[in-house]
Design a protein around this motif. Structure first.
Motif, mmCIF file in Angstrom:
data_model
loop_
_atom_site.group_PDB
_atom_site.id
_atom_site.type_symbol
_atom_site.label_atom_id
_atom_site.label_comp_id
_atom_site.label_asym_id
_atom_site.label_seq_id
_atom_site.Cartn_x
_atom_site.Cartn_y
_atom_site.Cartn_z
ATOM 1 N N THR A 95 0.840 -1.187 0.000
ATOM 2 C CA THR A 95 0.000 0.000 0.000
ATOM 3 C C THR A 95 0.881 1.246 0.000
ATOM 4 O OG1 THR A 95 -1.732 -1.149 1.236
ATOM 5 C CG2 THR A 95 -1.786 1.253 1.266
ATOM 6 N N ALA A 96 0.598 2.157 -0.920
ATOM 7 C CA ALA A 96 1.355 3.407 -1.027
ATOM 8 C C ALA A 96 0.757 4.443 -0.076
ATOM 9 C CB ALA A 96 1.317 3.927 -2.461
ATOM 10 N N VAL A 97 1.606 5.013 0.763
ATOM 11 C CA VAL A 97 1.158 5.924 1.817
ATOM 12 C C VAL A 97 1.824 7.281 1.662
ATOM 13 C CG1 VAL A 97 0.970 6.282 4.315
ATOM 14 C CG2 VAL A 97 0.884 3.950 3.373
ATOM 15 N N ALA A 98 1.031 8.333 1.615
ATOM 16 C CA ALA A 98 1.543 9.703 1.656
ATOM 17 C C ALA A 98 1.336 10.243 3.065
ATOM 18 C CB ALA A 98 0.810 10.581 0.642
ATOM 19 N N VAL A 99 2.359 10.846 3.627
ATOM 20 C CA VAL A 99 2.251 11.428 4.968
ATOM 21 C C VAL A 99 2.150 12.939 4.830
ATOM 22 C CG1 VAL A 99 3.359 11.726 7.213
ATOM 23 C CG2 VAL A 99 3.497 9.514 6.028
ATOM 24 N N ILE A 100 1.041 13.494 5.308
ATOM 25 C CA ILE A 100 0.779 14.933 5.252
ATOM 26 C C ILE A 100 1.142 15.513 6.619
ATOM 27 C CG2 ILE A 100 -0.870 16.699 4.581
ATOM 28 C CD1 ILE A 100 -0.494 14.417 2.518
ATOM 29 N N GLY A 101 2.029 16.495 6.617
ATOM 30 C CA GLY A 101 2.574 16.999 7.876
ATOM 31 C C GLY A 101 3.835 16.239 8.237
ATOM 32 N N ALA A 102 4.571 15.833 7.218
ATOM 33 C CA ALA A 102 5.715 14.938 7.390
ATOM 34 C C ALA A 102 6.872 15.579 8.153
ATOM 35 C CB ALA A 102 6.200 14.455 6.028
ATOM 36 N N LEU B 83 4.021 -1.752 3.257
ATOM 37 C CA LEU B 83 3.717 -0.352 2.974
ATOM 38 C C LEU B 83 4.905 0.296 2.284
ATOM 39 C CD1 LEU B 83 2.232 0.697 6.450
ATOM 40 C CD2 LEU B 83 0.980 -0.233 4.489
ATOM 41 N N THR B 84 4.619 1.315 1.475
ATOM 42 C CA THR B 84 5.700 2.099 0.884
ATOM 43 C C THR B 84 5.366 3.576 1.044
ATOM 44 O OG1 THR B 84 7.038 2.464 -1.091
ATOM 45 C CG2 THR B 84 4.694 2.109 -1.449
ATOM 46 N N LEU B 85 6.349 4.381 1.363
ATOM 47 C CA LEU B 85 6.148 5.813 1.551
ATOM 48 C C LEU B 85 6.203 6.491 0.185
ATOM 49 C CD1 LEU B 85 5.798 8.107 3.632
ATOM 50 C CD2 LEU B 85 8.302 8.291 3.685
ATOM 51 N N SER B 86 5.050 6.914 -0.301
ATOM 52 C CA SER B 86 4.988 7.487 -1.646
ATOM 53 C C SER B 86 5.304 8.969 -1.671
ATOM 54 C CB SER B 86 3.600 7.252 -2.256
ATOM 55 O OG SER B 86 2.594 7.918 -1.512
ATOM 56 N N ALA B 87 5.076 9.673 -0.540
ATOM 57 C CA ALA B 87 5.361 11.115 -0.513
ATOM 58 C C ALA B 87 5.423 11.613 0.922
ATOM 59 C CB ALA B 87 4.288 11.893 -1.282
ATOM 60 N N ARG B 88 6.326 12.564 1.140
ATOM 61 C CA ARG B 88 6.372 13.340 2.382
ATOM 62 C C ARG B 88 5.880 14.740 2.013
ATOM 63 N NH1 ARG B 88 10.650 11.347 6.147
ATOM 64 N NH2 ARG B 88 11.535 9.433 5.240
ATOM 65 N N VAL B 89 4.738 15.126 2.531
ATOM 66 C CA VAL B 89 4.135 16.407 2.167
ATOM 67 C C VAL B 89 4.203 17.338 3.366
ATOM 68 C CG1 VAL B 89 2.076 17.565 1.292
ATOM 69 C CG2 VAL B 89 2.583 15.210 0.581
ATOM 70 N N GLY B 90 4.836 18.488 3.174
ATOM 71 C CA GLY B 90 4.959 19.473 4.232
ATOM 72 C C GLY B 90 4.173 20.728 3.925
ATOM 73 N N LEU C 64 -0.367 13.596 -3.350
ATOM 74 C CA LEU C 64 -1.313 12.482 -3.263
ATOM 75 C C LEU C 64 -1.270 11.581 -4.492
ATOM 76 C CD1 LEU C 64 -4.418 14.353 -1.780
ATOM 77 C CD2 LEU C 64 -2.889 12.771 -0.572
ATOM 78 N N LYS C 65 -0.613 12.031 -5.536
ATOM 79 C CA LYS C 65 -0.563 11.252 -6.783
ATOM 80 C C LYS C 65 0.113 9.908 -6.510
ATOM 81 C CE LYS C 65 0.787 11.607 -11.654
ATOM 82 N NZ LYS C 65 -0.571 11.344 -12.156
ATOM 83 N N GLY C 66 -0.575 8.834 -6.842
ATOM 84 C CA GLY C 66 -0.031 7.497 -6.656
ATOM 85 C C GLY C 66 -0.230 6.916 -5.271
ATOM 86 N N ALA C 67 -0.813 7.698 -4.357
ATOM 87 C CA ALA C 67 -1.034 7.207 -2.992
ATOM 88 C C ALA C 67 -2.359 6.464 -2.884
ATOM 89 C CB ALA C 67 -1.014 8.366 -1.998
ATOM 90 N N ASP C 68 -2.365 5.415 -2.083
ATOM 91 C CA ASP C 68 -3.606 4.719 -1.746
ATOM 92 C C ASP C 68 -4.225 5.308 -0.491
ATOM 93 O OD1 ASP C 68 -3.265 2.676 -3.797
ATOM 94 O OD2 ASP C 68 -1.638 1.916 -2.537
ATOM 95 N N VAL C 69 -3.364 5.651 0.471
ATOM 96 C CA VAL C 69 -3.800 6.163 1.775
ATOM 97 C C VAL C 69 -2.949 7.367 2.128
ATOM 98 C CG1 VAL C 69 -4.074 5.646 4.240
ATOM 99 C CG2 VAL C 69 -4.452 3.836 2.534
ATOM 100 N N ALA C 70 -3.582 8.398 2.690
ATOM 101 C CA ALA C 70 -2.856 9.542 3.244
ATOM 102 C C ALA C 70 -2.989 9.503 4.760
ATOM 103 C CB ALA C 70 -3.423 10.850 2.706
ATOM 104 N N VAL C 71 -1.875 9.678 5.441
ATOM 105 C CA VAL C 71 -1.892 9.848 6.897
ATOM 106 C C VAL C 71 -1.710 11.334 7.170
ATOM 107 C CG1 VAL C 71 -0.818 9.277 9.098
ATOM 108 C CG2 VAL C 71 -0.940 7.553 7.293
ATOM 109 N N VAL C 72 -2.686 11.934 7.844
ATOM 110 C CA VAL C 72 -2.696 13.379 8.059
ATOM 111 C C VAL C 72 -2.329 13.668 9.510
ATOM 112 C CG1 VAL C 72 -4.072 15.484 7.910
ATOM 113 C CG2 VAL C 72 -4.483 13.609 6.288
#
Length: 263
Positions: free
Chosen positions: A21-28, A46-53, A62-70
């Motif tokens: 599962t591809a995971v983007a972390v928002i507030g990384a 799991l794979t970390l698809s993006a660190r979003v700050g 969020l592109k390519g992410a299955d789940v975002a952790v906010v």
């Protein structure tokens, strides 16, 4: 991809495979965000698809992410979650301080995206979730109950989302049992001395350097007191719950409040 709950990357052959599962972390860049990134990177499924700050392009992240952790501050969190839903990305949200207007916006977005799941969890520590359950059960048997939450001084909201959730569950349990309000003859009081009133349950907030996240529920009856307490000494205590939520959110469409609903 038989058995894969989301449109994720599959590694392996036809007979044996790992669903990643591809995971983007928002507030990384924040404390919780950094710890979450480390936990996702350490998980084989799991794979970390993006660190979003702050200031980053959220849609691109969020592109390519299955789940975002906010894991952001409360300001603008409803915008972030609504964007996740509109992009078809499930959201696991640890940010507290939600308003009714913010919740209404998320529900409206989810109504247009029936397959998307959003979890709002005031606390991801499994011990904290159990504390809430134990406190709600115990509150049926005691005349008095109050909640004390203790956090680091950088926390933006008070009372904490965990304490508000705890108090709401206690209040519902006491109503179901037909109990009156806790006895309190106070008539002269300084502002704030008796704490916040959450559904008739008093909640007190402490902000102290050196703390992480702590909560006590104090229950009193004639001649006795029961104290239920949970302590998170390190943010890694939240990670088992975060990863559990990431793995389950795709199978729980709609808005869910509280990790206990996943256990």
């Amino acid at each position: 991809m038989v058995g894969c709950p989301v449109g994720c990357l599959v590694i392996g052959g036809a007979d044996t495979f790992t669903c990643v599962t591809a995971v983007a972390v928002i507030g990384a860049a924040g404390r919780m965000g950094k710890t979450t990134c480390d936990a996702v990177e350490a998980a084989a499924d799991l794979t970390l698809s993006a660190r979003v700050g702050s200031g980053d392009d959220l849609v691109a992240g969020l592109k390519g992410a299955d789940v975002a952790v906010v894991m952001t501050s409360p300001d603008g969190v409803d915008d972030i979650v609504v964007t996740c839903v509109e992009q078809g990305v499930h959201a696991v949200v640890g940010t507290t301080g939600w308003t009714e207007d913010g919740l209404a916006r998320v529900r409206a977005a989810l109504a247009k995206a029936p397959g998307v799941g959003v979890l709002l969890a005031p606390n991801f520590a499994l011990g904290a979730v159990l504390l809430m359950r134990f406190a709600a059960e115990a509150a049926r048997y005691f005349e008095s109950v109050e909640v004390v939450e203790l956090h680091h001084p950088n926390k933006a909201d008070a009372p904490s989302g965990t304490a508000r959730h705890t108090a709401a569950q206690i209040a519902a349990s006491r109503r179901e049992a037909g109990l009156p309000a806790s006895p309190d003859a106070t008539t002269a009081v300084l502002d704030g001395a008796r704490g916040a009133d959450v559904d008739g349950v008093r909640v007190h907030s402490v902000r102290l350097q050196g703390l992480v996240a702590h909560e006590e529920v104090l229950l009193g009856g004639p001649g006795e007191q029961l104290t239920i307490r949970h302590d998170s000494f390190d943010r890694v205590s939240f990670m088992p719950g975060v990863l559990l939520a990431v793995r389950q959110v795709s199978g729980r469409p709609g808005l869910v409040r509280g990790l206990e609903n996943y256990l």
